[in-house]
Design an enzyme around this catalytic site. Structure first.
Site, PDB file in Angstrom:
ATOM      1  N   GLY A 224      53.699  38.818  39.620  1.00 19.73           N
ATOM      2  CA  GLY A 224      53.079  38.209  40.798  1.00 19.73           C
ATOM      3  C   GLY A 224      51.712  37.672  40.457  1.00 19.73           C
ATOM      4  O   GLY A 224      51.344  37.585  39.284  1.00 19.73           O
ATOM      5  N   ASN A 225      50.971  37.296  41.467  1.00 17.99           N
ATOM      6  CA  ASN A 225      49.605  36.822  41.212  1.00 17.99           C
ATOM      7  C   ASN A 225      48.696  37.199  42.380  1.00 17.99           C
ATOM      8  O   ASN A 225      49.149  37.776  43.364  1.00 17.99           O
ATOM      9  CB  ASN A 225      49.588  35.322  40.928  1.00 17.99           C
ATOM     10  CG  ASN A 225      50.100  34.523  42.102  1.00 17.99           C
ATOM     11  OD1 ASN A 225      49.475  34.474  43.147  1.00 17.99           O
ATOM     12  ND2 ASN A 225      51.272  33.901  41.932  1.00 17.99           N
ATOM     13  N   ARG A 226      47.431  36.846  42.266  1.00 15.67           N
ATOM     14  CA  ARG A 226      46.422  37.377  43.190  1.00 15.67           C
ATOM     15  C   ARG A 226      46.206  36.511  44.433  1.00 15.67           C
ATOM     16  O   ARG A 226      45.277  36.756  45.188  1.00 15.67           O
ATOM     17  CB  ARG A 226      45.096  37.535  42.441  1.00 15.67           C
ATOM     18  CG  ARG A 226      45.154  38.596  41.366  1.00 15.67           C
ATOM     19  CD  ARG A 226      43.900  38.579  40.508  1.00 15.67           C
ATOM     20  NE  ARG A 226      42.685  38.828  41.277  1.00 15.67           N
ATOM     21  CZ  ARG A 226      41.460  38.668  40.794  1.00 15.67           C
ATOM     22  NH1 ARG A 226      41.289  38.272  39.541  1.00 15.67           N
ATOM     23  NH2 ARG A 226      40.407  38.901  41.546  1.00 15.67           N
TER      24      ARG A 226
END
Ligand code: CTP
Length: 426
Positions: A224-226
């Site tokens: 995933g990412n932020r």
């Protein structure tokens, strides 16, 4: 004092607190207006609560007085010498009615003035925001539709009710939007004054993507990412406020649903591509504020991957995801669609170039019309409430947007979009 919409700017310039009248209608959602009131007072607004008599059956005057620090009345005859309805309406920088019941909306649309709130609505010369809450049948009734259209035609802002569980067992559109959502709309309107009520995106269909995709390795783990989705949600909310028909494709965002946008929830980049491509077909503009993952696991495991003592960790094999923005640009080049395309680029400088060097290369590589560039060196932007950016145009333009709220940046982006849209909607 000046009661024009610009008075909020004047109030701010003079260092005085923006004056908000919080009208509360007689619906069960009146209790949620307490949270809205708290948000206003805690952020330095001067709030006068004007409940209807019916509202006091749900939440008593003592609660409103304690939370606002001011006496509360419902009736025009409570302080005849003070002519309160005129005084309140003239001095307000903003009137917010939450919950706005079907009856209150009908009275406002027809200019009735039989209590302090409806009288204040008639004397107010500032922007007015209605946050409706009622049963679905009442919201969808032609009488209410006509009354809402009348209010919108007079430049009042009527936010769409949220979809969800209503007072009884029924579910549908009619819920009061979350207090945080109404507050965000109100603060935006206060900040923009008269411009807030100009629906310059009316008749336009726009698609906004938000959040970060998840690419599952197994049923419990993902890449995933932020991305928090805050910028995309601000874009959706502001587009609704400016009159657009908005589809928001959201990936894994934990924020209240923006009132009035059609929300499509997705998880992965492939799902986001399908949703954005479908909605983008007949859109006037597509804004890709989301962070779709560039790669996904080649073959996600159907079961939880186990750690085995003495064995090498599993090797992760990845496949490239489609570049949604670039695909939209290719489809446009092939004449299959015509939306204006806006991309985002979260960049850091490196030894091959600075942030803007990378961004210019990305703008031409993606084939979009505008690229909103954030410098994320040091983790800035992610999850924050404010943002600064440079908006690059394929036409060579370069607009610096100083640090401010994500809502303020969203408006600048829509300003750039509207300036580039053909005069007539698709
Ligand atoms: N984007 C997209 N599809 C992808 C990846 C990105 O549509 N698979 C969009 C993003 O929503 C954003 C823009 O492209 O609007 C730029 O995203 P970014 O991650 O910076 O682009 P990349 O091409 O992945 O560039 P980089 O190699 O720098 O990560």
């Amino acid at each position: 004092m000046d009661a024009s919409p610009e008075s909020s700017t004047a109030a701010a310039a003079a260092g005085s607190r923006p004056r908000v009248v919080l009208g509360v209608g007689g619906g069960i959602a009146a209790y949620k207006a307490c949270e809205l009131l708290r948000r206003f007072t805690e952020s330095g607004h001067d709030v006068t609560v004007v409940p209807t008599a019916a509202a006091l059956k749900f939440v008593g005057a003592a609660t409103w007085e304690a939370l606002s620090g001011k006496p509360v009345s419902t009736d025009m005859f409570d302080d005849v010498a003070g002519v309160r309805h005129v005084h309140l309406g003239r001095q307000a920088d903003l009137v917010v009615v939450a919950p706005a019941t079907a009856d209150l909306i009908a009275k406002a649309a027809h200019g009735r003035a039989d209590d302090l709130l409806t009288g204040t609505l008639l004397t107010a010369r500032c922007p007015v925001v209605f946050a409706p809450a009622m049963h679905t049948e009442m919201w969808e009734h032609p009488a209410t539709r006509a009354n809402v259209a009348t209010l919108r035609g007079r430049d009042s802002i009527v936010v769409e009710p949220a979809y969800g569980r209503l007072t009884g067992v029924d579910t549908g559109p009619g819920r009061l939007p979350e207090a945080a959502e109404i507050f965000a709309v109100a603060v935006d309107v206060l900040g923009r004054g008269a411009a807030a009520t100009a629906p310059d995106l009316a008749g336009r269909r726009v698609v906004v993507s938000a959040g970060g995709t998840r690419e599952y390795l197994d049923p419990v783990r993902f890449l995933g990412n932020r991305s928090s989705g805050k910028q995309g949600y601000a874009l959706a909310r502001t587009a609704v406020a400016r009159g657009a028909d908005v589809t928001l494709v959201a990936a894994n965002v934990e924020l209240p649903d923006p009132a009035g946008a059609m929300l499509v929830n997705v998880t992965s980049a492939m799902q986001m591509r399908d949703a954005v491509t479908a909605a983008g077909q007949d859109a006037d503009a597509v804004v890709m504020a989301a962070a779709p993952a560039d790669f996904r696991p080649t073959s996600p495991a159907g079961h939880k991957i186990k750690k085995r003592v003495g064995q090498q960790p599993p090797r992760l094999e990845l496949l490239e995801n489609p570049d949604i923005l670039a695909e939209l640009a290719i489809a446009r080049g092939a004449g299959r669609s015509t939306p204006l395309l806006v991309g985002f680029a979260a960049e850091t400088g490196d030894d091959t170039g600075d942030v803007l060097d990378h961004a210019r290369a990305k703008l031409s590589r993606k084939g979009c019309d505008l690229l909103v560039v954030n410098d994320v060196g040091g983790g800035a932007v992610f999850g924050a409430d404010d943002n600064s950016a440079v908006i690059l145009g394929a036409d060579g333009s370069e607009q610096v947007v100083d640090r401010g709220s994500k809502t303020a940046l969203a408006h600048v982006i829509w300003d750039s979009v509207t300036a580039r849209l053909p005069a007539t909607p698709r």
